[in-house]
Motif scaffolding. Structure first.
Motif, short mmCIF file in Angstrom:
data_model
loop_
_atom_site.label_atom_id
_atom_site.label_comp_id
_atom_site.label_asym_id
_atom_site.label_seq_id
_atom_site.Cartn_x
_atom_site.Cartn_y
_atom_site.Cartn_z
N SER A 120 -20.04 21.78 6.65
CA SER A 120 -19.80 20.35 6.50
C SER A 120 -20.39 19.57 7.67
CB SER A 120 -18.29 20.09 6.41
OG SER A 120 -17.72 20.76 5.31
N LEU A 121 -20.30 20.14 8.87
CA LEU A 121 -20.89 19.50 10.05
C LEU A 121 -22.39 19.29 9.87
CD1 LEU A 121 -20.28 20.60 13.75
CD2 LEU A 121 -22.57 20.19 12.89
N LEU A 122 -23.08 20.33 9.42
CA LEU A 122 -24.52 20.23 9.27
C LEU A 122 -24.91 19.32 8.11
CD1 LEU A 122 -25.47 23.94 10.02
CD2 LEU A 122 -25.66 21.95 11.53
N ALA A 123 -24.09 19.26 7.08
CA ALA A 123 -24.35 18.31 5.99
C ALA A 123 -24.26 16.87 6.51
CB ALA A 123 -23.36 18.54 4.86
N VAL A 124 -23.33 16.62 7.42
CA VAL A 124 -23.21 15.30 8.05
C VAL A 124 -24.47 14.97 8.83
CG1 VAL A 124 -22.04 14.07 9.93
CG2 VAL A 124 -20.70 15.16 8.12
N LEU A 125 -24.97 15.93 9.61
CA LEU A 125 -26.18 15.68 10.39
C LEU A 125 -27.36 15.38 9.49
CD1 LEU A 125 -25.95 18.38 13.23
CD2 LEU A 125 -25.12 16.02 13.20
N ALA A 126 -27.45 16.07 8.36
CA ALA A 126 -28.55 15.83 7.44
C ALA A 126 -28.48 14.43 6.84
CB ALA A 126 -28.53 16.88 6.32
N ARG A 127 -27.28 13.99 6.51
CA ARG A 127 -27.12 12.67 5.87
C ARG A 127 -27.36 11.53 6.84
NH1 ARG A 127 -25.42 9.88 1.61
NH2 ARG A 127 -24.13 8.01 1.91
N TYR A 128 -26.87 11.65 8.07
CA TYR A 128 -26.85 10.51 8.97
C TYR A 128 -27.76 10.65 10.19
CZ TYR A 128 -22.49 9.64 6.38
OH TYR A 128 -21.57 9.44 5.40
N GLY A 129 -28.49 11.75 10.29
CA GLY A 129 -29.28 11.99 11.50
C GLY A 129 -30.27 10.89 11.83
N SER A 130 -30.85 10.26 10.82
CA SER A 130 -31.86 9.22 11.08
C SER A 130 -31.27 7.98 11.73
CB SER A 130 -32.55 8.83 9.77
OG SER A 130 -31.63 8.26 8.86
#
Length: 362
Positions: A120-130
Motif C-alpha cells: 500500500s505504501l508503494l501504491a501511494v508513492l506511484a499515485r502521488y510521487g509527481s
C-alpha cells in the motif's frame, strides 16, 4: 572527485537525444524547495559552505527558507553539481536521501508511512510521487513474482542524473525503513546506470539487492515483503493525508490553460524561453488552439512571456549579485542598454535603482 566517475553522459541505457516535448519538459520540471533546503543543511553539517554552493545556483538561504516556489530543473542541476564538486562525493544523493525526515515529503510522506503495508505504501508513492518532483512518473504493478514500482524518467538531468537516481531510490527505501522499522529481505532495486567505482556506498541498504545496467529505475518487491505491515498504520491519518494529495492532484489538473502556460514559462531557464509552438506541444494543443484558449482566459502568449521575464528580472536583481550585464545575457538580451531601457519601461526605474532599493549594489 571528477564527475567522470559517473559515466552517465555515455550511458547506453539513457538516450540524450530527446523529442521537443521532452526537451521542453526538462525546462519546466519543478522540484519542491524543501530538498534544496535539506541539502544545504547537509552540507553545513559536513563543514562545507552551503551558502557558497547555493550562490553557484543563484540561490540564497534567506529566500530559499521563506519562498515556497518550486525550483526549475536548471537551478536544481546547478545546485547538485556545485554540491558534489564541493564535497567530492558522487554518492551525495544517497546521503541526502538518508537525511530526509518523513515530513520533508509533505502529505505524500505521511500517507506512505501510515499505509497498511509495504504494498500500500508503494501504491501511494506511484499515485502521488509527481507531486514532489515532476521529473519522474511512477507505476505500481502487481506480478506473479510480487510487485514492481517502476519509474519513467521525464527529463534529462545530464551529469546530475546519478544524484537524482540515487536520491529517488534512497528516498523510497528510507520511507520503507521508516514505516516498517527495517529494510526487509525481498527487495531489489534496478539502477539504469553502470556500476560506479563507489558501489560499496549502496551497502548501507542491506539486505536490499542493487542491480546496475538496467533499462529503468525500478523497485522489485517479493510477495512476503509486500505484505509486511507498517508500524504506523493509521486508517484515519492515512485517509486524511491521501485526501490532501488528491486535492493537490485535482488542483494541478484543474489549472486554466493560462496558469499552465505561465508555470511553464516561469520554470524555463532564463534566456531559453520556449516558443509558442513548443509550449503548445507541451500542453498537447495546436498553436492555433492554444492562442484561442489563452484569449478565452483574457491573456496572450506574449503577455505571459513578458510577465515571466519581468518576474525573473526582478528576482535576479534583488536576490543575486550577478552583474546587470550577466542578467541581461541570462534574459536573452545581447545589448545591455536595450535591457536597461526595457527594465525602465517595465518598472519605472533602472536596474541599478531597483538593486539599490533592495540594499544591493552592482
Amino acid at each position: 572527485m571528477p564527475m567522470a566517475l559517473y559515466g552517465w553522459s555515455n550511458n547506453p541505457f539513457f538516450d540524450h537525444t530527446m523529442p521537443a516535448e521532452t526537451a521542453l519538459l526538462q525546462s519546466t520540471t519543478l522540484t519542491a524547495p524543501i530538498y534544496a533546503r535539506q541539502l544545504r543543511m547537509l552540507l553545513q553539517q559536513g563543514a562545507v559552505d552551503g551558502d557558497r554552493v547555493l550562490a553557484a545556483a543563484q540561490l540564497d538561504w534567506a529566500t530559499l527558507l521563506t519562498d515556497d516556489s518550486r525550483l526549475p530543473q536548471d537551478t536544481v542541476t546547478r545546485l547538485v553539481m556545485a554540491a558534489m564538486a564541493a564535497t567530492g562525493k558522487p554518492w551525495l544523493g544517497l546521503d541526502l536521501a538518508a537525511s530526509l525526515p518523513v515530513t520533508a515529503h509533505g502529505p505524500l510522506g505521511i500517507a506512505a508511512v501510515t499505509a497498511r503495508d509495504i504494498g500500500s505504501l508503494l501504491a501511494v508513492l506511484a499515485r502521488y510521487g509527481s507531486l514532489r518532483n515532476e521529473a519522474f512518473s511512477w507505476e505500481w504493478r502487481v506480478t506473479p513474482q510480487g510487485a514492481v514500482l517502476g519509474a519513467t524518467e521525464q527529463a534529462d538531468w545530464g551529469d546530475a542524473r546519478g544524484f537524482v537516481l540515487d536520491l529517488m531510490a534512497g528516498a523510497v527505501l528510507h520511507l520503507i525503513g521508516a514505516a516498517t522499522g527495517q529494510l526487509p529481505a525481498g527487495l531489489r532495486v534496478d539502477m539504469p546506470m553502470a556500476r560506479p567505482p563507489w558501489a560499496a556506498q549502496y551497502g548501507r541498504y542491506q539486505p536490499v539487492e542493487f542491480r546496475f545496467g538496467q533499462p529503468a529505475l525500478a523497485l522489485h518487491v517479493a510477495p512476503d515483503a509486500r505484505a509486511l505491515p507498517c508500524l504506523g498504520a493509521d486508517r484515519h491519518a492515512h485517509a486524511m493525508a491521501c485526501g490532501e494529495c488528491d486535492d493537490a492532484l485535482a488542483e494541478q489538473a484543474g489549472r486554466s490553460i493560462a496558469q499552465r502556460v505561465a508555470a511553464l514559462l516561469a520554470a524555463a531557464p532564463a534566456g531559453r524561453y520556449p516558443q509558442l509552438v513548443e509550449v503548445a506541444a507541451a500542453v498537447s494543443l495546436t498553436p492555433r488552439t492554444l492562442m484561442r484558449r489563452l484569449r478565452a482566459d483574457g491573456v496572450t502568449f506574449q503577455q505571459l512571456l513578458d510577465t515571466a521575464r519581468q518576474s525573473r528580472t526582478l528576482w535576479l536583481l534583488q536576490h543575486t549579485h550577478c552583474s546587470v550585464e550577466d542578467i541581461a545575457a541570462q534574459l536573452g538580451y545581447a545589448d545591455t542598454s536595450n535591457f536597461s531601457r526595457t527594465v525602465r519601461r517595465w518598472f519605472g526605474a533602472t536596474p541599478l535603482v531597483l538593486r539599490q532599493r533592495d540594499g544591493r549594489d552592482g
